[in-house]
Every structure is written in structure tokens, then in C-alpha cells.
Design a protein around this motif. Structure first.
Motif: not given
Length: 104
Positions: A9-10, A12-15, A46
């Protein structure tokens, strides 16, 4: 371990994904945490950078592992004993450089 830590989940949010290890070396490429993080991040498209105390891999090997760039503390402070003793301030300088390079 990545599953236990809630990595997916982390991710998925990361750039940008930042991983790290005391020494990035041949052992890193054979199943240590940074290689696993890089593989998962690459599968999610990513970008990955690594922070390390010491870098013992060529740029090409990092690239094959899915790590775009490594930031060794020894680039800032060549004395390993000082790197260990003053890791906090040196890591802050590394974080500033990563921010300049990737988040500007």
C-alpha cells in the motif's frame, strides 16, 4: 517482510522509493532487502534510489537491480568511523541531496 511492513500500500502512494543498507555490495544483489524493495518497486513502475554507508557496486549493477542511483555516506565523509559516529547529520545531508535531485 515487505508484506508484514505494509509495503504494497505504501508503494502505491509513492513517487520515489528510497531503500538503504550499510553496504551495497554483491550480497545485496542476492536477496537482501534493497534488492527485494527494488524488484517490487520496479514491478510497480516506481523509481528507486538507495542510501548506503558504503557503495561497492558499479552503476551498471545497480541499474540491473532496479536502483537508479546510490547515495553513499562515504561520498560526504570518507572516514567510515566518522560516518558511523555522525550518521544522523550525514543522512540529513543525503536526504537534502535526494530532494534536490528528485523532488525539485
Amino acid at each position: 517482510m515487505l508484506e508484514v511492513l505494509g509495503f504494497a500500500p505504501a508503494l502505491q502512494r509513492a513517487t520515489l522509493v528510497i531503500t538503504g543498507e550499510g553496504s551495497l555490495d554483491e550480497q545485496t544483489l542476492h536477496g537482501k532487502a534493497p534488492a527485494g524493495v527494488a524488484a517490487a518497486a520496479r514491478a510497480a513502475d516506481k523509481e528507486v534510489v538507495a542510501v548506503c554507508g558504503r557503495l561497492a557496486l558499479p552503476h551498471e549493477a545497480l541499474g540491473r537491480a532496479g536502483i537508479r542511483r546510490a547515495y553513499p555516506l562515504t561520498e560526504i565523509e570518507p572516514d567510515v568511523a566518522k560516518c558511523i559516529a555522525d550518521a544522523g547529520p550525514i543522512l540529513e545531508r543525503v536526504a537534502e541531496q535526494i530532494a534536490k535531485d528528485y523532488l525539485a
